[in-house]
Design an enzyme around this catalytic site. Structure first.
Site, PDB file in Angstrom:
ATOM      1  N   ASP A 189       0.849  -1.184   0.000  1.00 28.32           N
ATOM      2  CA  ASP A 189       0.000   0.000   0.000  1.00 28.32           C
ATOM      3  C   ASP A 189       0.887   1.237   0.000  1.00 28.32           C
ATOM      4  OD1 ASP A 189      -2.684   1.344   0.400  1.00 28.32           O
ATOM      5  OD2 ASP A 189      -1.633   2.070   2.185  1.00 28.32           O
ATOM      6  N   GLU A 273      -1.861  -1.209  -5.791  1.00 28.63           N
ATOM      7  CA  GLU A 273      -3.131  -0.584  -6.153  1.00 28.63           C
ATOM      8  C   GLU A 273      -2.973   0.185  -7.452  1.00 28.63           C
ATOM      9  OE1 GLU A 273      -6.636   2.113  -4.014  1.00 28.63           O
ATOM     10  OE2 GLU A 273      -4.660   1.897  -3.097  1.00 28.63           O
ATOM     11  N   ASP A 354      -3.066   1.694   7.011  1.00 24.76           N
ATOM     12  CA  ASP A 354      -2.267   1.275   5.861  1.00 24.76           C
ATOM     13  C   ASP A 354      -1.980  -0.226   5.882  1.00 24.76           C
ATOM     14  OD1 ASP A 354      -2.215   3.916   5.053  1.00 24.76           O
ATOM     15  OD2 ASP A 354      -0.328   4.350   6.072  1.00 24.76           O
TER      16      ASP A 354
END
Length: 397
Positions: A189, A273, A354
């Site tokens: 992340d 992502e 996170d």
């Protein structure tokens, strides 16, 4: 299966006055030819709806050299000029394939100064590189050795805004081979408080390279703004600003190279992502920090290194609610403002924002891999579902 990976090795070099003058002329001619060909292709399409290809612009280049106004194009090597036309052809190919915007004209002050030489325009013997139209080899600082027995197929010479000269040699690197399978999978992340948070719980500190030199950069930019336009002092002040920017970029690139190499070597599957950094930069409060984090450059490095070493990079749909989803029970929270860094789910588990997102990305990425959504998932499928939900739903008996 033997794989042949072409890899560019970039070095600093220090040209003589004659070599610097020759390269500067070449840069100017490359820019001129590119702009002339772009203008000709644009005019042909606008006025006559005619598409001009590389062969036509190559014939135009021969005609331009015979004119009195453009006769100076014949004073430099013809190979970089032909390569400029090939680059323009590639730009139009990407435009018509809707992968890029319409090609733009090159600027003398803003565009990158570079020239590309193929094998017919340079000589590489005994570790010495001599370009066409030059009698002496370039004084290259060999900061790292080339692969043993490597012969460059393409040489690109460039000069950055800080005035530094670089030469990039494209060679086949037999040392790059797929790594042994194994190492598991990890979710990554990206953030600002920490540059990366892994699903294992590890956090990578954000170095904030631009912030470290922000005061020095601001001072140099103030000094630049006070100089008379077009003066020699303005040129010196502009060079000082460029050197600070170059130092920041070098530090950032070095850190990302070390980080991505460690991730690729230690993990078989890496899930990230699918962020749209271009849209995120529209946030005026966070744009500077996002630019300094260089998420796009991180992803680019991660993908090509994974391809080199036989690893897999999975990009989860950007609309997947990784931060709002409980990685323990799967409950979806209604809201999750950015100022909330830790939160407790109704199931009783307290999450680091996170770290929880990284775990959810890993789980979703493995699902994406199972249904074959690929590395660059689309925003939605023709059926309207995101890439993370493409698996066929089970029917109730």
């Amino acid at each position: 299966m033997t794989t042949h990976v072409k890899r560019a090795f970039k070095y600093r070099f220090y040209p003589t006055d004659a070599q610097a003058a020759e390269l500067s002329r070449t840069f100017g001619c490359v820019r001129k030819v590119y702009n002339l060909a772009l203008a000709a292709r644009t005019e042909a399409w606008t006025l006559r709806a005619e598409r001009i290809n590389y062969n036509a612009t190559s014939a135009m280049l021969t005609a331009w050299k015979k004119t009195e106004e453009l006769a100076y194009l014949g004073d430099v090597s013809s190979v970089p000029l032909q390569q400029a036309l090939r680059h323009l052809q590639a730009a139009f190919t990407n435009f018509f394939a809707k992968r890029a915007k319409y090609p733009r004209f090159k600027s003398k002050k803003q565009s990158r100064k570079s020239a590309e030489y193929t094998t017919s325009a340079f000589r590489f013997r005994d570790g010495k590189l001599t370009l066409a139209k030059m009698s002496e080899p370039l004084a290259i600082v060999w900061s790292r050795p080339l692969p043993e027995g490597a012969q460059p197929s393409t040489v690109t010479v460039s000069q950055d805004a800080a005035g530094r000269w670089h030469v990039s040699l494209l060679v086949e690197d037999p040392g790059i081979k797929p790594l042994p399978a194994g190492g598991g999978a990890v979710g990554v992340d990206a953030g600002l408080d920490h540059l990366l948070t892994l699903s294992t719980g590890a956090k990578i500190t954000n170095p904030r390279h631009e912030r470290r030199d922000r005061a020095c950069l601001a001072k140099a930019q103030r000094e630049l703004s006070r100089k008379a336009k077009g003066s020699a002092n303005q040129g010196k002040a502009r060079g000082k600003v460029a050197r600070i920017h170059a130092r920041i970029a070098d530090r950032r690139r070095d850190h990302l190279h070390k980080l991505t190499t460690r991730l690729v070597r230690g993990n078989q599957t890496i899930v990230i992502e699918d962020l749209t950094v271009r849209n995120l930069l529209k946030n005026g409060r966070l744009a500077r920090a996002i630019s300094d984090a260089a998420w796009s450059e991180f992803r680019s490095m991660l993908e090509y290194k994974a391809q080199w070493y036989g690893r897999e990079v999975i990009a989860v749909d950007r609309w997947f609610p990784s931060s709002k989803l409980c990685s323990n029970c799967g409950r979806l929270q209604d809201k999750m403002p950015l100022n909330i860094r830790t939160w407790t789910c109704d199931c009783g588990v307290t999450h680091d924002r996170d770290g929880n997102a990284a775990k959810n990305l890993l789980a979703a990425g493995l699902a994406v891999s199972a249904c074959g959504a690929g590395v660059r998932p689309q925003r939605s499928t023709p059926g309207g579902q995101p890439a993370t939900k493409q698996e066929t739903p089970r029917r109730e008996p």
